[in-house]
Write a protein that holds these residues in place. Structure first.
Motif, PDB file in Angstrom:
ATOM      1  N   SER A 280       0.834  -1.206   0.000  1.00  0.00           N
ATOM      2  CA  SER A 280       0.000   0.000   0.000  1.00  0.00           C
ATOM      3  C   SER A 280       0.870   1.257   0.000  1.00  0.00           C
ATOM      4  CB  SER A 280      -0.955  -0.003   1.197  1.00  0.00           C
ATOM      5  OG  SER A 280      -0.224   0.069   2.407  1.00  0.00           O
ATOM      6  N   ALA A 281       1.992   1.218   0.711  1.00  0.00           N
ATOM      7  CA  ALA A 281       2.901   2.369   0.725  1.00  0.00           C
ATOM      8  C   ALA A 281       3.503   2.596  -0.659  1.00  0.00           C
ATOM      9  CB  ALA A 281       3.997   2.157   1.763  1.00  0.00           C
ATOM     10  N   LEU A 282       3.849   1.519  -1.345  1.00  0.00           N
ATOM     11  CA  LEU A 282       4.405   1.652  -2.697  1.00  0.00           C
ATOM     12  C   LEU A 282       3.365   2.210  -3.666  1.00  0.00           C
ATOM     13  CD1 LEU A 282       6.564  -1.596  -3.034  1.00  0.00           C
ATOM     14  CD2 LEU A 282       7.376   0.755  -2.890  1.00  0.00           C
ATOM     15  N   GLU A 283       2.118   1.752  -3.534  1.00  0.00           N
ATOM     16  CA  GLU A 283       1.057   2.278  -4.403  1.00  0.00           C
ATOM     17  C   GLU A 283       0.828   3.757  -4.137  1.00  0.00           C
ATOM     18  OE1 GLU A 283      -2.490  -0.075  -4.200  1.00  0.00           O
ATOM     19  OE2 GLU A 283      -1.395  -1.931  -4.643  1.00  0.00           O
ATOM     20  N   GLU A 284       0.849   4.135  -2.872  1.00  0.00           N
ATOM     21  CA  GLU A 284       0.676   5.544  -2.514  1.00  0.00           C
ATOM     22  C   GLU A 284       1.828   6.383  -3.073  1.00  0.00           C
ATOM     23  OE1 GLU A 284       0.450   8.309   1.493  1.00  0.00           O
ATOM     24  OE2 GLU A 284       0.027   6.160   1.660  1.00  0.00           O
ATOM     25  N   LEU A 285       3.035   5.844  -3.001  1.00  0.00           N
ATOM     26  CA  LEU A 285       4.199   6.540  -3.548  1.00  0.00           C
ATOM     27  C   LEU A 285       4.045   6.744  -5.055  1.00  0.00           C
ATOM     28  CD1 LEU A 285       7.084   7.676  -3.213  1.00  0.00           C
ATOM     29  CD2 LEU A 285       7.921   5.356  -3.630  1.00  0.00           C
TER      30      LEU A 285
ATOM     31  N   ALA B  25       1.274   6.942  -6.726  1.00  0.00           N
ATOM     32  CA  ALA B  25       0.214   7.929  -6.949  1.00  0.00           C
ATOM     33  C   ALA B  25       0.742   9.342  -6.721  1.00  0.00           C
ATOM     34  CB  ALA B  25      -0.968   7.639  -6.028  1.00  0.00           C
ATOM     35  N   VAL B  26       1.518   9.527  -5.676  1.00  0.00           N
ATOM     36  CA  VAL B  26       2.079  10.851  -5.384  1.00  0.00           C
ATOM     37  C   VAL B  26       3.055  11.271  -6.491  1.00  0.00           C
ATOM     38  CG1 VAL B  26       3.580  12.101  -3.784  1.00  0.00           C
ATOM     39  CG2 VAL B  26       1.722  10.705  -2.895  1.00  0.00           C
ATOM     40  N   GLU B  27       3.866  10.336  -6.963  1.00  0.00           N
ATOM     41  CA  GLU B  27       4.802  10.657  -8.048  1.00  0.00           C
ATOM     42  C   GLU B  27       4.053  11.033  -9.320  1.00  0.00           C
ATOM     43  OE1 GLU B  27       7.270   7.185  -8.288  1.00  0.00           O
ATOM     44  OE2 GLU B  27       8.718   7.965  -6.840  1.00  0.00           O
ATOM     45  N   LEU B  28       2.975  10.334  -9.621  1.00  0.00           N
ATOM     46  CA  LEU B  28       2.171  10.645 -10.806  1.00  0.00           C
ATOM     47  C   LEU B  28       1.545  12.032 -10.675  1.00  0.00           C
ATOM     48  CD1 LEU B  28       1.045   9.595 -13.493  1.00  0.00           C
ATOM     49  CD2 LEU B  28      -0.896   8.677 -12.216  1.00  0.00           C
ATOM     50  N   HIS B  29       1.017  12.342  -9.500  1.00  0.00           N
ATOM     51  CA  HIS B  29       0.422  13.661  -9.258  1.00  0.00           C
ATOM     52  C   HIS B  29       1.490  14.757  -9.396  1.00  0.00           C
ATOM     53  CE1 HIS B  29      -2.417  16.566  -7.738  1.00  0.00           C
ATOM     54  NE2 HIS B  29      -1.566  16.920  -6.769  1.00  0.00           N
TER      55      HIS B  29
END
Length: 182
Positions: free
Chosen positions: A121-126, A128-132
């Motif tokens: 979940s932390a990797l997915e959040e990372l 998403a933040v990088e994409l944003h």
């Protein structure tokens, strides 16, 4: 008419070393050029062969006055081999130690990175933040033309270009009037 094949470089080196080992004496290059043909090494190649032996530290060379002396003793070759062996052994042990250290370091880095739901979940959040962040950078680049600093820089560039055009107009007028006067 016999076709006698000459010695290879390695054979010449061995023959020249034999000259040194048999007599255990010091030689000038002239003396070696006289002794070389007796061992099958032509005198023209003696200098090159001896120089290759010197380069490989199998023969020692020293300049005394105006003369250059060459020598090699069997014990020198043995000492050299022992030194080389010891150096290689120490290099090998250092490499083994370094390998063990790197394996331990890798294992330490792997700890805490085991696959788990929390890590996923932390990797997915990372991601998403990088994409944003990437989208925001692209948007910022799109508005770069409206940036107040960029607009001010363009105004300054326009002023510089305008003054340069006026300057050249004055120069052109001066040149054209001076040509008419002559």
């Amino acid at each position: 008419m016999s076709k006698k094949r000459g010695l290879s470089l390695e054979e010449k080196r061995e023959q020249m070393l034999q000259i040194f080992y048999e007599s255990q004496d010091f030689y000038l290059l002239k003396e070696l050029e006289k002794l070389g043909p007796k061992k099958g090494v032509i005198s023209q190649s003696v200098k090159d062969v001896v120089q290759s032996l010197v380069d490989d530290d199998l023969v020692l060379k020293d300049k005394i006055g105006t003369s250059v002396y060459f020598w090699s003793l069997p014990s020198c070759a043995g000492n050299q081999l022992r030194n080389t062996y010891n150096k290689l052994e120490s290099d090998l042990s250092n490499s083994k130690k370094r390998y063990v250290e790197l394996v331990e370091h890798r294992d330490n880095l792997k700890r805490g990175r085991e696959d788990s739901e929390e890590r996923e979940s932390a990797l997915e959040e990372l991601k998403a933040v990088e994409l944003h962040h990437k989208k925001l950078k692209e948007e910022l680049a799109a508005y770069a033309d409206s940036d107040p600093a960029a607009v001010e820089a363009m105004k300054d560039a326009i002023d510089v270009a305008h003054s340069a055009a006026n300057r050249w107009t004055v120069v052109f007028n001066y040149i054209s009037t001076s040509k008419r006067a002559t």
